[in-house]
Design an enzyme around this catalytic site. Structure first.
Site, PDB file in Angstrom:
ATOM      1  CG  ASP A  89      -0.279  -2.852  10.204  1.00  0.00           C
ATOM      2  OD1 ASP A  89       0.675  -2.293   9.618  1.00  0.00           O
ATOM      3  OD2 ASP A  89      -1.072  -3.613   9.627  1.00  0.00           O
ATOM      4  N   GLY A 146       0.832  -1.208   0.000  1.00  0.00           N
ATOM      5  CA  GLY A 146       0.000   0.000   0.000  1.00  0.00           C
ATOM      6  C   GLY A 146       0.864   1.255   0.000  1.00  0.00           C
ATOM      7  CG  ASP A 161       1.916  -6.378   7.837  1.00  0.00           C
ATOM      8  OD1 ASP A 161       1.537  -5.870   6.765  1.00  0.00           O
ATOM      9  OD2 ASP A 161       1.160  -7.005   8.600  1.00  0.00           O
ATOM     10  NE  ARG A 180      -1.311  -5.172  -0.941  1.00  0.00           N
ATOM     11  CZ  ARG A 180      -1.997  -4.041  -0.697  1.00  0.00           C
ATOM     12  NH1 ARG A 180      -2.874  -3.593  -1.564  1.00  0.00           N
ATOM     13  NH2 ARG A 180      -1.794  -3.381   0.425  1.00  0.00           N
ATOM     14  CB  THR A 238       1.803   0.648   6.342  1.00  0.00           C
ATOM     15  OG1 THR A 238       0.402   0.377   6.493  1.00  0.00           O
ATOM     16  CG2 THR A 238       2.476   0.318   7.663  1.00  0.00           C
ATOM     17  CG  ASP A 284      -2.880  -0.422   7.345  1.00  0.00           C
ATOM     18  OD1 ASP A 284      -3.679   0.458   6.965  1.00  0.00           O
ATOM     19  OD2 ASP A 284      -2.611  -1.439   6.673  1.00  0.00           O
ATOM     20  NE  ARG A 331      -3.515  -4.479   4.520  1.00  0.00           N
ATOM     21  CZ  ARG A 331      -2.445  -5.066   4.065  1.00  0.00           C
ATOM     22  NH1 ARG A 331      -1.838  -5.998   4.756  1.00  0.00           N
ATOM     23  NH2 ARG A 331      -1.980  -4.758   2.890  1.00  0.00           N
TER      24      ARG A 331
HETATM   25  P1  ADP Z   1       2.022  -4.144   2.755  1.00  0.00           P
HETATM   26  O1  ADP Z   1       3.490  -4.210   2.560  1.00  0.00           O
HETATM   27  O2  ADP Z   1       1.476  -2.753   2.585  1.00  0.00           O
HETATM   28  O3  ADP Z   1       1.584  -4.817   4.028  1.00  0.00           O
HETATM   29  P2  ADP Z   1       1.104  -6.494   1.308  1.00  0.00           P
HETATM   30  O4  ADP Z   1       0.706  -7.217   2.547  1.00  0.00           O
HETATM   31  O5  ADP Z   1       0.193  -6.590   0.138  1.00  0.00           O
HETATM   32  O6  ADP Z   1       1.341  -4.939   1.554  1.00  0.00           O
HETATM   33  O7  ADP Z   1       2.534  -7.039   0.862  1.00  0.00           O
HETATM   34  C1  ADP Z   1       3.208  -6.498  -0.252  1.00  0.00           C
HETATM   35  C2  ADP Z   1       3.890  -7.584  -1.031  1.00  0.00           C
HETATM   36  O8  ADP Z   1       4.892  -8.222  -0.211  1.00  0.00           O
HETATM   37  C3  ADP Z   1       3.013  -8.725  -1.486  1.00  0.00           C
HETATM   38  O9  ADP Z   1       2.253  -8.413  -2.635  1.00  0.00           O
HETATM   39  C4  ADP Z   1       4.048  -9.803  -1.770  1.00  0.00           C
HETATM   40  O10 ADP Z   1       4.658  -9.586  -3.034  1.00  0.00           O
HETATM   41  C5  ADP Z   1       5.093  -9.566  -0.689  1.00  0.00           C
HETATM   42  N1  ADP Z   1       4.917 -10.527   0.401  1.00  0.00           N
HETATM   43  C6  ADP Z   1       4.006 -10.525   1.412  1.00  0.00           C
HETATM   44  N2  ADP Z   1       4.143 -11.613   2.205  1.00  0.00           N
HETATM   45  C7  ADP Z   1       5.158 -12.328   1.680  1.00  0.00           C
HETATM   46  C8  ADP Z   1       5.790 -13.580   2.015  1.00  0.00           C
HETATM   47  N3  ADP Z   1       5.394 -14.312   3.071  1.00  0.00           N
HETATM   48  N4  ADP Z   1       6.810 -14.012   1.231  1.00  0.00           N
HETATM   49  C9  ADP Z   1       7.226 -13.294   0.161  1.00  0.00           C
HETATM   50  N5  ADP Z   1       6.666 -12.132  -0.209  1.00  0.00           N
HETATM   51  C10 ADP Z   1       5.661 -11.655   0.525  1.00  0.00           C
END
Ligand code: ADP
Length: 321
Positions: free
Chosen positions: A130, A11, A103, A72, A126, A128, A172
């Site tokens: 969080d 995000g 996260d 993402r 972020t 959030d 979230r």
């Molecule tokens: P944010 O970073 O804002 O929390 P997301 O949760 O969508 O956003 O995570 C961003 C990107 O990080 C995901 O689209 C994915 O490519 C990568 N990601 C998230 N979890 C994992 C994981 N367990 N292993 C590898 N890549 C991950």
């Protein structure tokens, strides 16, 4: 160190552009070539990278979002694509990567630190708020100000028309934005996943206040609860006042970057570049008690953020006489 890159993942937040500007300028000052990775981990996999110059970051400090895009990436969950991403960085001679993200992005970065010998440094970014281990994430202040403006505007119409407004905040699973917004905009109700709430106590309060002349109510409800419509109905049926729901949604992510976030962007990035120059390979820059510290990505990625008790205690006063 000769070449360092930066990527925005997950995000987006207002403040990422200010971070990019500082990154380019601070790398140059340290005789390091700055590189941009476009569109999050997708761009890392597809080798969409470009050398950045002063011109690339001219005039972007005020703009929300991120000039280099964020995304993402489903593919990044698979090792073969992460291998591709690492190979792309190696091929360009990029030795270190700054990751601005939430996260999820940090879980991805954690994998990269385990699967390569390159250096990575995370900057919590972020709305959030969080991320475990840091009390502040880039973008939160701007988001809070956007929410404040929205609530102030809604209050104007709520008071003129005599209505209850249920304002749903995005964030979230975390109630931080809802909590701080409720406290700072004088809302009458605040519902977040971190705290139990008693609708009967609220009802007693609100009916009494109505009798005493209150014409409107502002309720801040965290999206995590998925209860906004139910609460609006509750106002109609139990408090006997016309109600409306306003879902703030992605409006919270935009907006001109606040002074606080511009400064925090600059400070976070400076600490991240310094950590990488000093040889740190897997750290996250955290902000606590007015200062910055490096924490290991393994700690940050495997723990959960908790809202400080003192803030939760303030919110406990909601719905109790
Ligand atoms: P944010 O970073 O804002 O929390 P997301 O949760 O969508 O956003 O995570 C961003 C990107 O990080 C995901 O689209 C994915 O490519 C990568 N990601 C998230 N979890 C994992 C994981 N367990 N292993 C590898 N890549 C991950």
């Amino acid at each position: 160190m000769k070449k360092m890159a930066i990527v925005c993942s997950g995000g987006d937040v207002s403040g990422m552009n200010a971070a990019l500007k500082r990154f380019v300028e601070y790398c140059m000052r340290n005789q390091i070539e700055p590189w941009f990775v476009y569109d999050g981990y997708e761009g890392l996999i597809d080798n969409r990278m470009e050398r950045a110059t002063y011109a690339s970051v001219a005039g972007i400090i005020t703009r929300g979002g991120t000039k280099i895009g964020s995304a993402r990436s489903k593919r990044f969950m698979e090792e073969r694509y992460r291998k591709q991403a690492i190979a792309n960085l190696h091929a360009r001679g990029i030795e270190a990567l700054v990751v601005l993200g939430g996260d999820g992005s940090f879980r991805g970065m954690h994998r990269l630190t385990q699967e390569s010998d390159l250096a990575f440094c995370g900057i919590p970014a972020t709305i959030d708020n969080d991320i475990a281990g840091t009390e502040y994430c880039l973008g939160v202040d701007t988001a809070l100000n956007v929410i404040k403006d929205a609530i102030d505007a809604i209050r104007d119409t709520a008071s003129s028309f005599g209505r209850a407004f249920v304002i749903e905040t995005m964030g979230r699973e975390c109630g931080y934005l809802a909590l701080v917004s409720a406290l700072t905009s004088g809302a009458e109700m605040c519902l977040i996943p971190e705290l139990p709430y008693d609708l009967d106590a609220y009802k007693r309060d609100f009916l009494k206040e109505k009798e005493e002349g209150r014409r409107y109510f502002i309720a801040i409800v965290s999206e995590a609860l998925k209860k906004s419509e139910t609460i609006a109905k509750w106002f109609e049926e139990e408090v006997e006042i016309e109600s409306r729901v306003t879902v703030l949604g992605h409006i919270q992510r935009g907006g001109v970057t606040s002074v606080h976030d511009r400064l925090m962007a600059s400070r976070f990035v400076t600490h991240a570049v310094d950590a990488l120059i000093a040889g740190q390979k897997s750290s996250v820059i955290c902000y606590n008690d007015g200062g910055f510290e490096e924490k290991g990505i393994d700690d940050v990625a495997s723990n959960r953020y908790v809202i400080p008790q003192e803030l939760l205690d303030l919110a406990r006063e909601y719905g109790s006489e």
